[in-house]
Motif scaffolding. Structure first.
Motif, short mmCIF file in Angstrom:
data_model
loop_
_atom_site.label_atom_id
_atom_site.label_comp_id
_atom_site.label_asym_id
_atom_site.label_seq_id
_atom_site.Cartn_x
_atom_site.Cartn_y
_atom_site.Cartn_z
N UNK A 18 -3.50 -1.51 -10.57
CA UNK A 18 -2.46 -1.72 -9.56
C UNK A 18 -1.92 -0.38 -9.06
N UNK A 19 -1.32 -0.40 -7.89
CA UNK A 19 -0.62 0.78 -7.39
C UNK A 19 0.73 0.83 -8.07
N UNK A 20 1.02 1.95 -8.73
CA UNK A 20 2.25 2.10 -9.50
C UNK A 20 3.10 3.22 -8.93
N UNK A 21 4.43 3.09 -9.01
CA UNK A 21 5.32 4.12 -8.45
C UNK A 21 5.48 5.31 -9.38
N UNK A 55 -23.30 8.04 -7.78
CA UNK A 55 -21.99 7.38 -7.76
C UNK A 55 -20.90 8.34 -7.28
N UNK A 56 -19.92 7.78 -6.60
CA UNK A 56 -18.77 8.56 -6.18
C UNK A 56 -17.55 7.66 -6.04
N UNK A 57 -16.39 8.25 -6.27
CA UNK A 57 -15.11 7.54 -6.14
C UNK A 57 -14.52 7.88 -4.77
N UNK A 58 -14.05 6.86 -4.08
CA UNK A 58 -13.52 7.03 -2.72
C UNK A 58 -12.06 6.61 -2.67
N UNK A 59 -11.19 7.50 -2.19
CA UNK A 59 -9.77 7.20 -1.99
C UNK A 59 -9.47 7.22 -0.50
N UNK A 60 -8.82 6.16 -0.01
CA UNK A 60 -8.46 6.06 1.40
C UNK A 60 -6.97 5.82 1.53
N UNK A 61 -6.29 6.67 2.28
CA UNK A 61 -4.85 6.56 2.50
C UNK A 61 -4.58 6.03 3.90
N UNK A 88 -6.99 -6.16 -2.17
CA UNK A 88 -7.11 -5.16 -1.11
C UNK A 88 -6.52 -5.70 0.18
N UNK A 89 -5.36 -5.14 0.52
CA UNK A 89 -4.66 -5.58 1.72
C UNK A 89 -4.92 -4.60 2.85
N UNK A 90 -4.55 -5.04 4.04
CA UNK A 90 -4.68 -4.18 5.21
C UNK A 90 -3.83 -2.93 5.02
N UNK A 91 -4.35 -1.78 5.47
CA UNK A 91 -3.61 -0.54 5.36
C UNK A 91 -2.47 -0.46 6.37
N UNK A 92 -2.35 -1.44 7.25
CA UNK A 92 -1.28 -1.43 8.25
C UNK A 92 -0.17 -2.43 7.91
N UNK A 93 -0.15 -2.91 6.70
CA UNK A 93 0.86 -3.89 6.29
C UNK A 93 2.14 -3.19 5.86
N UNK A 141 2.32 4.12 -0.10
CA UNK A 141 1.63 3.45 -1.19
C UNK A 141 0.50 2.55 -0.68
N UNK A 142 0.36 2.45 0.64
CA UNK A 142 -0.73 1.65 1.20
C UNK A 142 -2.02 2.46 1.14
N UNK A 143 -2.81 2.19 0.14
CA UNK A 143 -4.03 2.96 -0.09
C UNK A 143 -5.06 2.08 -0.77
N UNK A 144 -6.31 2.51 -0.70
CA UNK A 144 -7.40 1.81 -1.38
C UNK A 144 -8.26 2.83 -2.11
#
Length: 328
Positions: A236-239, A264-270, A6-11, A215-218
């Protein structure tokens, strides 16, 4: 699956990908791709003398500087010669003949919030990692014992200084220019569709997001508002083929009681989007190979009926094309 980093979303990233070959018929001797934030912006093929800028805004980025000519020389002159020489040396080192290929991934990542820069260079020979540059220790490290000869030669002070300057100074300087020039394109936001998938009743629940940009997402699972780590497998994040991306994160529900599913819930952050996409763990919305459509007829039965109709109408050949569909 590999564990998600998990990298920074500003990278932001500027990477080049090179594949060079010797002795492979109908395959270019040297192919190169330059990518900004995962978007291909330059493509070159030394064999066909092809050089393309694949984003209009890169034409603007190349104005008033010599970078365009630098990349052309890189592709058509110096690098093909260097790579051919390296492949020949590696074939001698391994006592080989015939066809072989050498790959290089290189570039830098820049965090626009912290200013941190990380350099990346790795060589692979015949599909396996061979040697890589550590931008923190400023040394080359071997990924194969045979690479020690290159390691000793490349770890000389003059070469280390030059390599470090490329990945920690020149690369981030260009990256910042490209990010600034292509800002309207690179910083557009496209939200994904998110689905819950399950191959069989005993399989993990996969939370799958596709069609997002950048593609910067978690993405992660949480229970009662707290992130869950145990029983979670990050993909992994795939194209995708349209410059968007996809990713998934699996949750093992074998030990989750039916009454606890709603917790439980799944969370997507862009990156750059304040609101998250939250998907509740709900058996009714899970797509499986045996799921039902709105009429209550199992999908597998509906497909079978459709196939039988196709056989009657257009014959066995059409049937062969249509059957075997399944969820990814």
């Amino acid at each position: 699956m590999k564990k998600c980093i998990r990298r920074s979303l500003t990278t932001h990233s500027l990477m080049h990908f090179i594949t060079a070959s010797v002795g492979l018929p109908n395959f270019s001797e040297f192919l190169g791709v330059l990518a900004v934030d995962g978007v291909n912006v330059v493509y070159c093929d030394s064999s066909s003398k092809t050089f393309e800028t694949r984003q209009d805004w890169m034409e603007t980025a190349f104005k008033n500087n010599t970078q365009l000519e630098t990349y052309k020389n890189f592709c058509f002159k110096n690098q093909p010669v260097i790579f051919r020489s390296m492949i020949r040396s590696l074939r001698e080192l391994f006592n080989q003949s015939g066809a072989h290929f050498l790959q290089r991934t290189g570039g830098c990542e820049w965090d626009e919030n912290t200013g941190e820069v990380t350099g990346v260079i790795q060589y692979g020979y015949d599909g396996e990692g061979f040697i890589e540059f550590d931008s923190k220790t400023l040394t080359w490290t071997t990924l194969k014992p045979e690479a020690v000869i290159l390691q000793q030669a490349w770890n000389k002070e003059a070469l280390i200084t030059a390599t470090a300057a490329i990945v920690t100074a020149i690369c981030p300087q260009r990256l910042k220019l490209y990010v600034s020039t292509g800002k309207s394109f690179l910083q557009r936001k496209v939200l994904p569709s998110v689905s819950l998938l399950q191959k069989s009743p005993s399989s993990p629940i996969s939370c799958h997001a596709t069609g997002f940009y950048p593609h910067r997402a978690m993405m992660f699972w949480r229970k009662d508002g707290e992130e869950v780590h145990e029983g979670v497998d990050h993909g992994e994040i795939l194209p995708n083929n349209d410059e968007t991306s996809q990713m998934s994160v699996d949750l093992n529900v074998s030990s989750v009681t039916p009454e606890d599913w709603s917790r439980y819930e799944c969370v997507f952050q862009l990156s750059g989007v304040e609101d998250s996409i939250v998907t509740k763990l709900n058996k009714r919305v899970i797509r499986t190979n045996g799921m039902k459509n709105q009429t209550g007829v199992p999908i597998t039965v509906a497909v079978l009926v459709l196939v039988l109709i196709l056989i009657a109408v257009i014959g066995f050949a059409a049937y062969k094309k249509k059957k075997g569909e399944r969820f990814k």
